[in-house]
Design an enzyme around this catalytic site. Structure first.
Site, PDB file in Angstrom:
ATOM      1  N   GLU A  65       0.889  -1.172   0.000  1.00  0.00           N
ATOM      2  CA  GLU A  65       0.000   0.000   0.000  1.00  0.00           C
ATOM      3  C   GLU A  65       0.920   1.213   0.000  1.00  0.00           C
ATOM      4  O   GLU A  65       1.444   1.616   1.024  1.00  0.00           O
ATOM      5  CB  GLU A  65      -0.903  -0.036   1.237  1.00  0.00           C
ATOM      6  CG  GLU A  65      -2.096   0.875   1.124  1.00  0.00           C
ATOM      7  CD  GLU A  65      -2.018   2.040   2.064  1.00  0.00           C
ATOM      8  OE1 GLU A  65      -1.782   3.160   1.553  1.00  0.00           O
ATOM      9  OE2 GLU A  65      -2.182   1.850   3.275  1.00  0.00           O
ATOM     10  N   CYS A 106      -2.119   8.723   2.963  1.00  0.00           N
ATOM     11  CA  CYS A 106      -1.949   8.145   1.621  1.00  0.00           C
ATOM     12  C   CYS A 106      -3.104   8.584   0.742  1.00  0.00           C
ATOM     13  O   CYS A 106      -2.967   8.681  -0.473  1.00  0.00           O
ATOM     14  CB  CYS A 106      -2.002   6.626   1.669  1.00  0.00           C
ATOM     15  SG  CYS A 106      -0.674   5.945   2.589  1.00  0.00           S
TER      16      CYS A 106
HETATM   17  C1  UN1 Z   1      -3.012   5.758   5.004  1.00  0.00           C
HETATM   18  O1  UN1 Z   1      -2.862   6.960   4.892  1.00  0.00           O
HETATM   19  O2  UN1 Z   1      -2.053   4.959   4.872  1.00  0.00           O
HETATM   20  O3  UN1 Z   1      -8.861   6.253   4.189  1.00  0.00           O
HETATM   21  C2  UN1 Z   1      -4.283   5.109   5.378  1.00  0.00           C
HETATM   22  C3  UN1 Z   1      -8.216   6.899   5.024  1.00  0.00           C
HETATM   23  C4  UN1 Z   1      -7.825   6.203   6.308  1.00  0.00           C
HETATM   24  C5  UN1 Z   1      -6.617   5.362   6.107  1.00  0.00           C
HETATM   25  C6  UN1 Z   1      -5.452   6.030   5.424  1.00  0.00           C
HETATM   26  N1  UN1 Z   1      -8.925   5.391   6.753  1.00  0.00           N
HETATM   27  O4  UN1 Z   1      -7.893   8.067   4.866  1.00  0.00           O
END
Ligand code: UN1
Length: 505
Positions: free
Chosen positions: A260, A294
């Site tokens: 990821e 992310c």
């Molecule tokens: C991340 O930034 O690695 O969807 C995960 C989202 C959160 C998870 C982010 N539930 O923004």
């Protein structure tokens, strides 16, 4: 809030949640709170030799844990969840202190752990296989799922505990053991989770030693985990640069990698969009968590007919957004992680200016002295999608582009190397459905009338292209933590061969 009071609060939480001073003081890894840049702990690091031993212990734990019935393993995750519920306030607060999230986002992170544990408990009574119609007489053809083995989890600073739980809660009910290498920027929350795990294990009446082990340190100890053939599954969250190394090394030994990685998430604002809702959604998506998700919205592709109604208002929101200490104020934008994050942001702003961008915001804001890095989020109007627009800069920068035709917008949308999350704003069903169709968004996540971040745990989480292709969390992501076995049983007296092949002796 002074340096010493942050230190004291961190120590109080660690003690309350059962982490000893020996685990957090006198070590070689300094933990710096982005809130004020002060050192709040010095954690002993795991040596490479110890990492090898811990992975060995994890493998032994797996051999025993795989024999425990899955619903019973679910009962253990239920007990872990009880510890998380009881510790939510304190752990959420520690998330805020260790990585600089607002109190509400710190608590949200623990809530995400609670939710995935609930999900995993239910799953522990499912993990269904298939019965497939056999082409042969008196044969039964089935598919079943077995535990995979040791699951290595490499997590990033920005979701220091939630992303671990997406992997670990599933792994535990699937019959796997877990070796966790948290970000070296966020080892304290990991040590707390280990402590809560041990409390749950005690209430359960004991789990095999080594069912969860934590490796503290940087890239070297991560590599030891990635290269170890006793770890059939490695799940890594972080940059594309890191994931390329992990993916290649795991592939070399035919392990399975769940990656990821970077996102460069865009939203399209169509002519039929509800602009008030869009404004609020973009503000959270692009500036929440100081742009360090992310899933943060990094590009906004706006139809020319609504550009002038939306963008000046958005620029004004950027000008007025509250930036401040996430612990002592209600500010919506907290600090960047560290100087490196700040430098990365400034470089991207320079590159955007060179490429013809008009930058609004982006300057440093003094909140807590020179050791912490607070910035005003930046909105950049770009003439085209070039240079830094095609990269993921882990900071609150939103590039804005204009479009005329939806096909052009979708081409821009998909025209970057990353493929995590996406969204569209609008009420024209034809445009919405085109975006969700096979010729629409090429991302793992595609939302409508909301931003790109803040996914629920019930769906599979992950993305395509340089985002790595892995899926974690909900839906049938659990399958990546198990070994699939196809089984044909002949309960007759003849030996018919598949495809009608004859071999009569
Ligand atoms: C991340 O930034 O690695 O969807 C995960 C989202 C959160 C998870 C982010 N539930 O923004």
């Amino acid at each position: 809030m002074s340096h010493t009071s942050i230190q004291t609060e961190v120590r109080d939480i660690l003690e309350k949640l059962g982490v000893t001073a020996a685990d957090t003081q006198g070590g070689t890894l300094d933990v710096v709170s982005p809130v004020d840049g002060s050192v709040v702990a010095s954690v002993p690091e795991t040596s490479i030799a110890d990492a090898g031993k811990l992975i060995g212990a994890s493998h032994e734990a797996f051999l025993a844990w795989r024999l425990v019935p899955a619903p019973r393993r679910g009962e253990f995750v239920r007990l872990l969840n009880e510890e998380l519920r009881a510790g939510k306030e304190a752990l959420g607060r520690l998330v805020s202190l260790e990585v600089g999230k607002s109190p509400s986002e710190g608590l949200g992170e623990v809530q995400e752990m609670i939710d995935i544990c609930d999900f995993a408990v239910g799953l522990s009574r499912q993990l269904y296989g298939l019965v497939i119609q056999s082409e042969r007489e008196d044969h039964r053809l089935t598919e079943q799922w077995h535990p995979a083995g040791v699951v290595g989890v490499i997590s990033a600073f920005n979701f220091p505990v939630a992303v671990w739980s997406w992997n670990a809660a599933l792994a535990f009910v699937c019959g796997d053991s877990v070796v966790w290498k948290p970000s070296e920027k966020a080892p304290l929350t990991a040590l707390v989770v280990r402590s809560l795990f041990l409390r749950a294990a005690k209430k359960f009446g004991g789990v095999p030693d080594g069912l969860l082990t934590v490796l503290i340190g940087g890239a070297k100890v991560g590599e030891a985990l990635v290269d170890d053939a006793r770890v059939p599954v490695v799940s890594a969250t972080g940059s594309t640069r890191m994931g390329r190394i992990v993916g290649e090394r795991v592939a070399r030994r035919f392990g399975r990698a769940i990656l990821e990685l970077g996102g460069n998430n865009a939203s399209i604002v169509t002519p039929s969009a509800d602009l008030d809702l869009t404004l609020r959604a973009v503000a959270f998506g692009a500036m929440g968590t100081a742009g360090q998700r992310c899933t943060t919205m990094r590009r906004l592709i706006v139809h020319e007919s609504v550009y002038d109604a939306l963008i000046p208002k958005l620029v004004s929101v950027y000008k007025n957004i509250s930036i401040g200490n996430p612990i002592t104020s209600d500010a919506l934008v907290g600090p960047l992680l560290d100087q490196r994050a700040y430098d990365g942001m400034q470089q991207a702003l320079d590159a955007a200016k060179k490429a013809g961008g008009t930058v609004h915001g982006g300057e440093r804001v003094d909140v807590n002295g020179p050791k912490s890095y607070y910035v005003r989020p930046a909105l950049i109007e770009m003439p085209s999608q070039t240079g830094p627009v095609c990269e993921e800069t882990f900071a609150p920068i939103l590039y804005v582009l204009k479009y005329q035709d939806l096909n052009e917008a979708i081409a821009l949308h998909n025209g970057v190397p990353q493929g995590l999350s996406s969204s569209i704003f609008g009420t024209d069903i034809r445009e919405i459905e085109q975006f969700l169709s096979a010729r629409g968004s090429d991302c793992g996540i595609a939302n409508v009338n909301m931003g790109t971040s803040g996914a629920e745990i019930g769906g599979a989480f992950g993305g395509e292209k340089e985002t790595g292709g892995g899926r974690e969390s909900g839906s049938d992501s659990w399958k990546a933590y198990m070994r699939r076995q196809t089984s044909a049983v002949n309960y007759g007296r003849k030996l018919p061969l598949a495809q009608g092949v004859k071999f009569d002796i």
